[in-house]
Design an enzyme around this catalytic site. Structure first.
Site, mmCIF file in Angstrom:
data_model
loop_
_atom_site.group_PDB
_atom_site.id
_atom_site.type_symbol
_atom_site.label_atom_id
_atom_site.label_comp_id
_atom_site.label_asym_id
_atom_site.label_seq_id
_atom_site.Cartn_x
_atom_site.Cartn_y
_atom_site.Cartn_z
ATOM 1 N N ASP A 83 9.474 -20.691 15.465
ATOM 2 C CA ASP A 83 10.567 -20.905 14.526
ATOM 3 C C ASP A 83 11.257 -19.597 14.154
ATOM 4 O O ASP A 83 10.607 -18.580 13.946
ATOM 5 C CB ASP A 83 10.009 -21.579 13.264
ATOM 6 C CG ASP A 83 11.074 -22.258 12.447
ATOM 7 O OD1 ASP A 83 12.027 -22.797 13.030
ATOM 8 O OD2 ASP A 83 10.957 -22.248 11.211
ATOM 9 N N HIS A 84 12.564 -19.651 14.067
ATOM 10 C CA HIS A 84 13.394 -18.517 13.639
ATOM 11 C C HIS A 84 13.057 -17.218 14.366
ATOM 12 O O HIS A 84 12.819 -16.188 13.739
ATOM 13 C CB HIS A 84 13.325 -18.327 12.118
ATOM 14 C CG HIS A 84 14.067 -19.387 11.378
ATOM 15 N ND1 HIS A 84 15.418 -19.330 11.147
ATOM 16 C CD2 HIS A 84 13.628 -20.549 10.835
ATOM 17 C CE1 HIS A 84 15.792 -20.409 10.489
ATOM 18 N NE2 HIS A 84 14.727 -21.176 10.302
ATOM 19 N N ASP A 105 17.355 -17.736 16.425
ATOM 20 C CA ASP A 105 18.165 -17.584 15.220
ATOM 21 C C ASP A 105 19.018 -16.333 15.333
ATOM 22 O O ASP A 105 18.599 -15.239 14.989
ATOM 23 C CB ASP A 105 17.253 -17.506 13.989
ATOM 24 C CG ASP A 105 18.018 -17.412 12.678
ATOM 25 O OD1 ASP A 105 19.256 -17.227 12.713
ATOM 26 O OD2 ASP A 105 17.381 -17.514 11.626
ATOM 27 N N GLU A 135 20.335 -21.535 15.782
ATOM 28 C CA GLU A 135 20.976 -21.460 14.473
ATOM 29 C C GLU A 135 22.273 -20.666 14.615
ATOM 30 O O GLU A 135 22.271 -19.522 15.041
ATOM 31 C CB GLU A 135 20.063 -20.790 13.452
ATOM 32 C CG GLU A 135 20.698 -20.743 12.089
ATOM 33 C CD GLU A 135 19.709 -20.976 10.976
ATOM 34 O OE1 GLU A 135 20.053 -20.657 9.844
ATOM 35 O OE2 GLU A 135 18.605 -21.497 11.237
#
Length: 142
Positions: A83-84, A105, A135
């Protein structure tokens, strides 16, 4: 049972359910999350974020093999998600380690650079069959 995020989302849509996604910075959290998912017979997403290393929680190279071991042994579908990932090289290392889903991201970059990097992440993910989330922009950041 190790699956991709795309497979988890298909299950969620079919069953009309939400799927929990949990940060797993240590062995205790991994055990608890898998045990709860199996007890409820529900799919789950195990996550590691690049910021975990910056916080001193754990290195991706240390936790990824453990996350994958638990996911493969689980009796329910488990996605292992990075994640991210704000650094493209970090995301690519995650794919090489076996994450079945990654989130690039690039929200702090220009739209053009973010899209270009996201395309690279998608190209690399296709090599492993992993899902990609990206993102673009951010909510509330200045």
């Amino acid at each position: 049972m190790l699956v991709t995020l795309k497979e988890i989302l298909a299950i969620a849509e079919e069953r009309k359910i939400a799927v929990g996604s949990f940060n797993t910075p240590n062995l205790a959290s991994l055990r608890a999350i898998i045990a709860a998912a199996e007890a409820l017979n529900q799919p789950v997403i195990l996550m590691h974020a690049q910021v975990h290393e910056e916080m001193g929680l754990c290195k991706m190279e240390e936790i990824a093999p453990v996350m994958l071991m638990f996911a493969k042994a689980a009796k329910v579908p488990v996605c292992v998600h990075l994640d991210h990932g704000t650094d493209l090289d970090y995301v690519i290392r995650g794919l090489e380690l076996g994450f079945t889903s990654v989130m690039y991201d690039g929200s702090t970059l220009s739209t053009e650079e973010n899209v270009a990097n996201t395309k690279i992440a998608v190209k690399e993910a296709k090599k492993t069959g992993a899902s990609v989330e990206a993102e673009i922009g951010s909510m509330g950041a200045r």
